[in-house]
Design an enzyme around this catalytic site. Structure first.
Site, short mmCIF file in Angstrom:
data_model
loop_
_atom_site.label_atom_id
_atom_site.label_comp_id
_atom_site.label_asym_id
_atom_site.label_seq_id
_atom_site.Cartn_x
_atom_site.Cartn_y
_atom_site.Cartn_z
N GLY A 1 -7.33 -6.38 103.83
CA GLY A 1 -6.42 -7.45 103.48
C GLY A 1 -6.87 -7.94 102.11
O GLY A 1 -8.02 -8.33 101.95
N THR A 2 -6.01 -7.88 101.11
CA THR A 2 -6.52 -7.92 99.75
C THR A 2 -5.51 -8.47 98.76
O THR A 2 -4.34 -8.65 99.09
CB THR A 2 -6.92 -6.49 99.32
OG1 THR A 2 -7.56 -6.53 98.06
CG2 THR A 2 -5.69 -5.61 99.19
N THR A 3 -5.98 -8.70 97.55
CA THR A 3 -5.12 -8.98 96.42
C THR A 3 -5.60 -8.12 95.26
O THR A 3 -6.78 -8.18 94.88
CB THR A 3 -5.17 -10.46 96.00
OG1 THR A 3 -4.83 -11.28 97.12
CG2 THR A 3 -4.18 -10.72 94.86
N LYS B 1 -13.32 -3.47 95.00
CA LYS B 1 -12.13 -2.64 95.13
C LYS B 1 -11.65 -2.11 93.79
O LYS B 1 -10.62 -1.44 93.72
CB LYS B 1 -11.02 -3.43 95.82
CG LYS B 1 -11.43 -4.01 97.16
CD LYS B 1 -10.41 -5.01 97.66
CE LYS B 1 -10.99 -5.84 98.81
NZ LYS B 1 -10.07 -6.92 99.22
#
Length: 216
Positions: free
Chosen positions: A16-18, A50
């Site tokens: 779950g990321t931006t 990331k």
């Protein structure tokens, strides 16, 4: 009704990321948060980087299943390593195309999407989106991951072509901070890479140094 992933249904670690990337005058900024979660509920790590360097001036950001994303980036780095035998480094579009082909050929099994960004001698700064399933799109600015849903308005309102390096870096930092403040599975620190003809600069903004946009 919400479906919960339990036991064997969880595939690797889901990030779950931006993630985001934006072109400025002479270069590109790519960045992400650092939180990884399992099933969108349990935070398994607060320190995942990331932003992955796949070649000297080419980076990618990943979203979705961390295991799938790491496998794709590892394969892409391996293929790009053969360019060391050539006179010139690979083009950014070449790296994005490799990732697109890997995602498309394995679209039934992979659950990951990517942003590929960098600088090359032929086209300068570039940003490409490799979506789930293997679609490849070139854009001046793009965002992805669960946190991106909270910042579309900010990105549309604040991004400007031909921004300076400092303006673009602040824009990216603000966008990540806004998403991390709203999305419960985005968080940690902001990892950023600034890529231009002169080289690459890595920037890490700790969580307590990120801009705040409320009174909490």
């Amino acid at each position: 009704m919400e479906r919960r992933c339990t036991g064997s249904e969880v595939k690797g670690v889901s990030t779950g990321t931006t993630i985001l990337a934006a072109i400025y005058d002479g270069g590109v900024v790519i960045g992400s948060d650092s939180r990884a979660s399992i099933g969108g509920e349990y935070v398994s790590s607060k320190t995942i980087n990331k932003v992955i360097q796949v070649h000297d001036r080419i980076f990618c950001c990943m979203s979705g299943s961390l295991a799938d994303a790491q496998a794709v980036t590892k394969a892409a780095k391996f293929q790009l390593s053969f360019h060391r035998f050539m006179e010139r480094p690979p083009l950014v579009i070449a790296a994005a195309t490799i990732m697109k082909e890997l995602c498309y050929k394995n679209k039934e099994d992979l659950q990951a999407g990517f942003i590929t960004a960098g600088w090359d001698h032929r086209h300068g700064p570039q940003v490409y989106v490799v979506s789930l399933g293997g679609m490849l799109v070139s854009q001046p600015v793009t965002i992805g991951g669960s946190g991106s849903t909270y910042i579309y308005g900010y990105v549309d309102a604040k991004y400007k072509p031909n921004m300076s390096r400092e303006e673009c870096l602040q824009f990216a930092t603000n966008a990540l901070a806004l998403a991390m403040g709203r999305d419960n599975v985005s968080g940690g620190v902001a990892h950023l890479a600034v890529i231009s003809e002169t080289g690459v600069e890595h920037v890490v903004v700790p969580g307590n140094k990120l801009p705040r946009f409320n009174h909490e």
